[in-house]
Design a protein around this motif. Sequence first.
Motif, PDB file in Angstrom:
ATOM      1  N   GLY A  75       7.545   1.023  -6.321  1.00 12.25           N
ATOM      2  CA  GLY A  75       6.919   1.014  -7.763  1.00 12.25           C
ATOM      3  C   GLY A  75       5.907   1.961  -7.893  1.00 12.25           C
ATOM      4  O   GLY A  75       5.263   2.452  -6.940  1.00 12.25           O
ATOM      5  N   ILE A  76       5.384   2.268  -9.306  1.00 10.21           N
ATOM      6  CA  ILE A  76       4.303   2.958  -9.509  1.00 10.21           C
ATOM      7  C   ILE A  76       3.813   2.471 -10.790  1.00 10.21           C
ATOM      8  O   ILE A  76       4.435   1.846 -11.688  1.00 10.21           O
ATOM      9  CB  ILE A  76       4.963   4.508  -9.594  1.00 10.21           C
ATOM     10  CG1 ILE A  76       3.514   5.378  -9.732  1.00 10.21           C
ATOM     11  CG2 ILE A  76       5.554   4.566 -10.893  1.00 10.21           C
ATOM     12  CD1 ILE A  76       3.879   7.118  -9.840  1.00 10.21           C
ATOM     13  N   LEU A  77       2.557   2.646 -11.209  1.00 12.55           N
ATOM     14  CA  LEU A  77       1.950   1.892 -12.020  1.00 12.55           C
ATOM     15  C   LEU A  77       1.594   2.983 -13.272  1.00 12.55           C
ATOM     16  O   LEU A  77       1.449   4.028 -13.164  1.00 12.55           O
ATOM     17  CB  LEU A  77       0.256   1.570 -11.834  1.00 12.55           C
ATOM     18  CG  LEU A  77       0.306   0.480 -10.509  1.00 12.55           C
ATOM     19  CD1 LEU A  77      -1.175   0.242 -10.272  1.00 12.55           C
ATOM     20  CD2 LEU A  77       1.046  -0.792 -10.869  1.00 12.55           C
TER      21      LEU A  77
ATOM     22  N   ALA B 143       0.806  -1.227   0.016  1.00 12.72           N
ATOM     23  CA  ALA B 143      -0.019  -0.001   0.012  1.00 12.72           C
ATOM     24  C   ALA B 143       0.832   1.165   0.051  1.00 12.72           C
ATOM     25  O   ALA B 143       0.300   2.353  -0.359  1.00 12.72           O
ATOM     26  CB  ALA B 143      -0.808  -0.026   1.175  1.00 12.72           C
ATOM     27  N   GLN B 144       1.984   1.204   0.467  1.00  9.68           N
ATOM     28  CA  GLN B 144       3.005   2.317   0.623  1.00  9.68           C
ATOM     29  C   GLN B 144       3.918   2.572  -0.949  1.00  9.68           C
ATOM     30  O   GLN B 144       4.871   3.258  -0.926  1.00  9.68           O
ATOM     31  CB  GLN B 144       3.904   2.366   1.514  1.00  9.68           C
ATOM     32  CG  GLN B 144       3.010   2.450   3.004  1.00  9.68           C
ATOM     33  CD  GLN B 144       2.414   1.278   3.495  1.00  9.68           C
ATOM     34  OE1 GLN B 144       2.728   0.149   3.380  1.00  9.68           O
ATOM     35  NE2 GLN B 144       1.061   1.788   3.839  1.00  9.68           N
TER      36      GLN B 144
END
Length: 233
Positions: A203-205, A151-152
């Motif tokens: 990570g980032i989507l 979640a972070q």
Amino acid sequence: MTPDALMIFAAGFGTRMGALTADMPKPLITVAGRALLDHALDLADAAGPGRIVVNTHYRGDQIAAHLADRPAIALSHEDVILETGGGLRKALPLLGAGPVFTLNSDAVWTGPNPLITLRGGWRAGMGALLLLAPPDALRGHSGQGDFRMDAQGRISRCPKGEAGLVYLGAQILDPAGLQDFDETAFSLNRLWDRMIVQGRAFGILHPGGWCDVGRPEGIAEAEAMLRGAGDVF
């Protein structure tokens, strides 16, 4: 520190492309009338990093000729393949100090510019920020993803059998730890694994489209994606 340098990986042999790379490096294969390398440079031009470095090895003279009208782009030629970790470490004198963007040159994107997305997600204390997507959102990719994300936004390696998230070949990375590896040629996976243990890998989507152009059939898939969704904005 905000990253202001970009490394574009363009040194590989492109063996999965078969005859298409017999006399041409993969980054110069055309998709929708433009070389793959130019698609990557379009992203760079829109994001505006202060320094751009392209590494070369196989048919590097052709890449140099292709970029002859862009003298501000520095070339880091490798006499032997150094893989992603060794290649980035060799290019560091050209990239300068601090975190850097890295971008693979064998994919085509739609939706938000991946480099701008990464810049918006980068925070002090991060060691790596990887752009990710679920496998079913991608084209030209087979198999499962390598990472899970909490979640972070912290990432960890995905257990075998879990779908996971796919790394899309774009990231921001603090390269300081590259100096710790004795090998000349090594993968950036080595540094990621260390940062995962340290809790510094995130990570980032990517919400748009992405197509791997690592095989000949990927060219048609990428062109269809671009026709259907428009290019990166």
